[in-house]
Design a protein around this motif. Structure first.
Motif, short mmCIF file in Angstrom:
data_model
loop_
_atom_site.label_atom_id
_atom_site.label_comp_id
_atom_site.label_asym_id
_atom_site.label_seq_id
_atom_site.Cartn_x
_atom_site.Cartn_y
_atom_site.Cartn_z
N GLY A 102 -116.63 -71.83 91.44
CA GLY A 102 -115.77 -71.66 90.26
C GLY A 102 -116.85 -70.96 89.29
N GLN A 103 -118.19 -71.36 89.12
CA GLN A 103 -119.20 -71.03 88.14
C GLN A 103 -119.75 -70.05 88.53
OE1 GLN A 103 -121.40 -74.08 86.43
NE2 GLN A 103 -122.05 -73.07 84.74
N GLU A 104 -120.63 -69.94 89.65
CA GLU A 104 -121.39 -68.90 90.07
C GLU A 104 -120.90 -68.10 91.34
OE1 GLU A 104 -125.61 -69.79 90.47
OE2 GLU A 104 -125.50 -71.67 89.17
N MET A 105 -119.78 -68.90 91.80
CA MET A 105 -119.23 -67.81 92.86
C MET A 105 -117.90 -68.45 92.97
SD MET A 105 -120.64 -69.70 96.60
CE MET A 105 -120.40 -71.49 96.77
N ALA A 106 -116.80 -67.38 93.45
CA ALA A 106 -115.20 -67.98 93.42
C ALA A 106 -114.74 -67.09 94.46
CB ALA A 106 -114.95 -67.43 91.99
N MET A 107 -113.28 -67.48 94.78
CA MET A 107 -112.81 -66.97 95.98
C MET A 107 -111.27 -66.93 95.39
SD MET A 107 -112.57 -68.09 99.87
CE MET A 107 -111.69 -67.30 101.08
N ILE A 108 -110.78 -65.79 95.82
CA ILE A 108 -109.27 -65.63 95.67
C ILE A 108 -108.62 -65.74 96.86
CG2 ILE A 108 -107.52 -63.77 95.07
CD1 ILE A 108 -109.84 -62.32 93.59
N PHE A 109 -107.88 -66.56 97.20
CA PHE A 109 -107.37 -66.83 98.58
C PHE A 109 -106.14 -66.00 98.95
CE2 PHE A 109 -109.35 -70.83 97.28
CZ PHE A 109 -110.24 -71.07 98.19
N GLN A 110 -105.71 -66.07 100.20
CA GLN A 110 -104.58 -64.98 100.75
C GLN A 110 -103.28 -65.27 99.91
OE1 GLN A 110 -104.40 -64.34 105.09
NE2 GLN A 110 -106.61 -64.93 105.32
N GLU A 111 -103.03 -66.54 99.93
CA GLU A 111 -101.52 -66.83 99.73
C GLU A 111 -101.40 -67.69 98.08
OE1 GLU A 111 -98.17 -66.99 98.34
OE2 GLU A 111 -98.44 -65.70 100.35
N PRO A 112 -101.23 -67.22 97.14
CA PRO A 112 -101.27 -67.95 95.71
C PRO A 112 -100.17 -68.99 95.62
CG PRO A 112 -100.50 -65.64 95.55
CD PRO A 112 -100.97 -65.65 97.06
N MET A 113 -99.07 -68.66 96.31
CA MET A 113 -98.11 -69.83 96.06
C MET A 113 -98.61 -71.28 96.85
SD MET A 113 -95.49 -70.03 94.58
CE MET A 113 -94.08 -71.14 94.41
N SER A 115 -101.91 -71.69 97.18
CA SER A 115 -103.24 -72.16 96.78
C SER A 115 -102.92 -72.65 95.18
CB SER A 115 -104.16 -70.91 96.52
OG SER A 115 -104.39 -70.34 97.71
N LEU A 116 -102.05 -72.40 94.56
CA LEU A 116 -101.53 -72.85 93.02
C LEU A 116 -100.83 -74.21 93.49
CD1 LEU A 116 -100.73 -69.47 91.47
CD2 LEU A 116 -102.63 -70.91 90.97
N ASN A 117 -101.21 -75.16 92.27
CA ASN A 117 -100.18 -76.32 92.39
C ASN A 117 -99.06 -76.07 91.76
OD1 ASN A 117 -99.49 -78.89 91.65
ND2 ASN A 117 -101.72 -79.73 91.59
N GLY A 171 -96.95 -60.89 92.45
CA GLY A 171 -97.97 -60.03 91.90
C GLY A 171 -98.48 -60.84 90.66
N MET A 172 -97.95 -61.38 89.80
CA MET A 172 -98.30 -62.17 88.69
C MET A 172 -99.07 -63.41 89.25
SD MET A 172 -95.95 -62.08 85.45
CE MET A 172 -94.32 -62.29 86.18
N ARG A 173 -98.66 -64.07 90.43
CA ARG A 173 -99.38 -65.16 91.06
C ARG A 173 -100.84 -64.88 91.39
NH1 ARG A 173 -94.02 -66.76 92.94
NH2 ARG A 173 -94.49 -65.88 94.91
N GLN A 174 -100.74 -63.60 92.07
CA GLN A 174 -102.02 -63.15 92.51
C GLN A 174 -102.94 -62.94 91.29
OE1 GLN A 174 -104.24 -63.45 94.86
NE2 GLN A 174 -103.21 -62.47 96.34
N ARG A 175 -102.48 -62.49 90.24
CA ARG A 175 -103.27 -62.23 89.12
C ARG A 175 -103.86 -63.51 88.29
NH1 ARG A 175 -102.29 -56.81 86.43
NH2 ARG A 175 -100.90 -55.72 88.11
N VAL A 176 -102.91 -64.63 88.47
CA VAL A 176 -103.20 -65.93 88.08
C VAL A 176 -104.36 -66.35 88.90
CG1 VAL A 176 -102.76 -68.09 87.71
CG2 VAL A 176 -101.08 -66.46 87.18
N MET A 177 -104.38 -66.10 90.12
CA MET A 177 -105.35 -66.42 91.07
C MET A 177 -106.72 -65.90 90.61
SD MET A 177 -104.72 -68.87 93.20
CE MET A 177 -106.07 -68.69 94.45
N ILE A 178 -106.55 -64.42 90.24
CA ILE A 178 -107.68 -63.70 90.11
C ILE A 178 -108.49 -64.44 88.54
CG2 ILE A 178 -108.83 -61.59 89.26
CD1 ILE A 178 -106.64 -60.32 91.12
N ALA A 179 -107.47 -64.80 87.50
CA ALA A 179 -108.01 -65.33 86.46
C ALA A 179 -108.88 -66.52 86.67
CB ALA A 179 -106.60 -65.54 85.46
N ILE A 180 -108.30 -67.81 87.45
CA ILE A 180 -108.84 -68.74 87.96
C ILE A 180 -110.27 -68.46 88.23
CG2 ILE A 180 -108.80 -70.76 89.29
CD1 ILE A 180 -105.70 -71.01 88.98
N ALA A 181 -110.39 -67.39 89.32
CA ALA A 181 -111.62 -67.03 90.04
C ALA A 181 -112.81 -66.64 89.12
CB ALA A 181 -111.36 -66.06 91.16
N VAL A 182 -112.17 -65.79 88.09
CA VAL A 182 -113.17 -65.24 87.14
C VAL A 182 -113.25 -65.85 85.87
CG1 VAL A 182 -112.87 -62.95 88.20
CG2 VAL A 182 -111.48 -63.41 86.09
#
Length: 349
Positions: A102-113, A115-117, A171-182
Motif C-alpha cells: 500500500g505504501q511502496e508496492m500495491a496491487m489491483i485485484f481481478q474482481e473489485p466487487m 475485493s472491496l468491503n 468500471g467505477m469500482r475498478q477505478r476505486v480499486m486503482i485509487a486505493i492502490a495508488v
C-alpha cells in the motif's frame, strides 16, 4: 538474428530496476501431491515502465504477483529472490511486509466487487490506507480520497466518496480499486487482469488511467493479462509465461513483429482478425493443439514440447534456458530460428 548468447537474467532496459525478481519458484504442497506453479522465473522492472505478463490461464501469472506481494497462503513454498528498490522481500515477516504493501508496492485485484468491503463507503476504504500509512486524520483522509477519485476519473467524486461499492458500476469500482492502490504513490503497482469483464469503452478508460498514473507518478506497472490487445496498447515490454516458466521476453514492437517462440506465435495466431475463416467458411480462431500440462512436476525438458510441431529429442531431453537472441529479445527455445506460427490442422491458412 545474431548468434544466441546465454544470459542468466532479463534486465530492465535502462536504469536501475525498482523491482527485481530472480529464480522465483512457488510450489503448493497438498495431501497427495505438490503443484509447482512457478519455476525459476526472473525479470526486472524499471521505474515508470509497464511490463506485461501474458499466458494462458494457469500459467502462473497471478501466483507470481501474489508471491511478490507476500500474499500466498501458508501452504505455499517460495524460493528465490524478490527485491523492491534493493530490499529483499522473500522471508520478510508479515509485519514488515504489511508496512510496505500500500505504501511502496500495491496491487489491483481481478474482481473489485469481492475485493472491496460491501459495508464501508469507498471514501472510508481509501481513507483507511491513508490513515495507516500516512497518519492522516479523518477529515484530511476524506479530502485526499476525493482527490484520488478525481485522479482516476470518477465523476462527481465528492458524492461518490460517500457511496458504497454496490452503488457503483463495474468500471467505477475498478477505478476505486486503482485509487486505493495508488493512494500512497507506490513505486510498483501490480495490476492483475484490471480490465476483465469490462466492456470495451470502460476498458479503454481504465487503461488511460494506468497510463496517466505512470506518466504523472512514475510508477512501475506489472500488468497481468491474457488480452494481447491490451498489451499492444499499454505495455513497454512483454514476458510470456507457459506452465510456470518464462519462455520469451521482448519489447512490445519486437515481440509482435518477430515472435520467436512457437507458443508466442500460437497466442498471437489465436487473436480473431477480420477475414479469418475456417474450412466451413465461418469465422474461426486458430488454436494451439493439445492441453496445458499438469504442474505436479517440472521436467528437465521443454514443457511446450508435447504441443509443438517443431519438437524433437532435444526438446524432450533438456530444458531450454532463457537466453539472449537479439538486442533485448530473450527466448527459451531449442529451435528459435525455425520457430513458425502454430496453425492447427483444419484452421484457416
Amino acid at each position: 538474428m545474431s548468434a544466441a548468447t546465454t544470459t542468466p537474467v532479463p534486465s530492465a532496459p535502462s536504469g536501475e530496476a525498482v523491482l527485481s525478481v530472480r529464480d522465483l519458484s512457488v510450489s503448493f504442497r497438498g495431501h497427495d501431491r505438490t503443484v509447482h506453479a512457478v519455476d525459476g522465473l526472473s525479470y526486472d522492472v524499471a521505474p515508470g515502465e509497464v511490463l506485461a505478463v501474458v499466458g494462458e490461464s494457469g500459467c502462473g501469472k497471478s501466483v507470481t504477483s501474489m508471491a511478490v506481494m507476500g500474499l500466498l497462503p501458508p501452504t505455499a513454498h517460495v524460493t528465490g529472490s524478490v527485491r523492491l528498490a534493493g530490499r529483499e522481500l522473500v522471508g520478510l515477516s508479515e509485519k514488515r511486509l504489511a508496512r510496505l504493501r500500500g505504501q511502496e508496492m500495491a496491487m489491483i485485484f481481478q474482481e473489485p466487487m469481492t475485493s472491496l468491503n460491501p459495508v464501508l463507503t469507498v471514501g472510508r476504504q481509501i481513507g483507511e490506507v491513508l490513515r495507516k500509512h500516512q497518519g492522516l486524520g479523518r477529515r484530511e483522509a476524506r479530502e485526499r480520497a476525493i482527490e484520488l477519485l478525481t485522479l482516476v476519473g470518477i465523476p462527481a467524486p465528492a458524492k461518490r466518496v460517500d457511496e458504497y461499492p454496490h452503488q457503483l458500476s463495474g468500471g467505477m469500482r475498478q477505478r476505486v480499486m486503482i485509487a486505493i492502490a495508488v493512494a500512497c504513490d507506490p513505486a510498483v503497482l501490480i495490476a492483475d487482469e484490471p480490465t476483465t469483464a469490462l466492456d470495451v469503452t470502460v476498458q479503454a478508460g481504465i487503461l488511460d488511467v494506468l497510463r496517466n498514473l505512470r506518466e504523472r507518478l512514475g510508477t512501475a506497472i506489472v500488468l497481468i493479462t491474457h488480452d494481447l490487445g491490451v498489451v499492444a496498447d499499454t505495455a513497454d515490454r512483454v514476458l510470456v509465461m507457459y506452465a510456470g516458466r518464462a519462455v520469451e521476453q521482448a519489447e512490445v514492437a519486437e515481440l509482435y513483429g518477430r515472435p520467436a517462440h512457437p507458443y508466442t506465435r500460437g497466442l498471437l495466431g489465436a487473436v480473431l482478425r477480420p477475414g479469418l475463416r475456417g474450412t466451413d467458411g465461418r469465422a474461426r480462431l486458430n488454436e494451439i493443439p493439445g492441453m496445458v500440462p499438469g504442474l505436479d512436476a517440472q521436467p528437465d525438458a521443454c514443457t511446450f514440447a508435447p504441443r509443438c510441431a517443431l519438437a524433437d529429442d532435444t526438446c524432450a531431453g533438456a530444458r531450454p534456458a532463457l537466453r539472449l537472441i537479439d538486442g533485448a529479445h530473450r527466448l527459451a527455445c531449442h529451435h528459435p530460428a525455425q520457430a513458425g506460427p502454430q496453425i492447427p490442422e483444419g484452421a484457416a491458412r
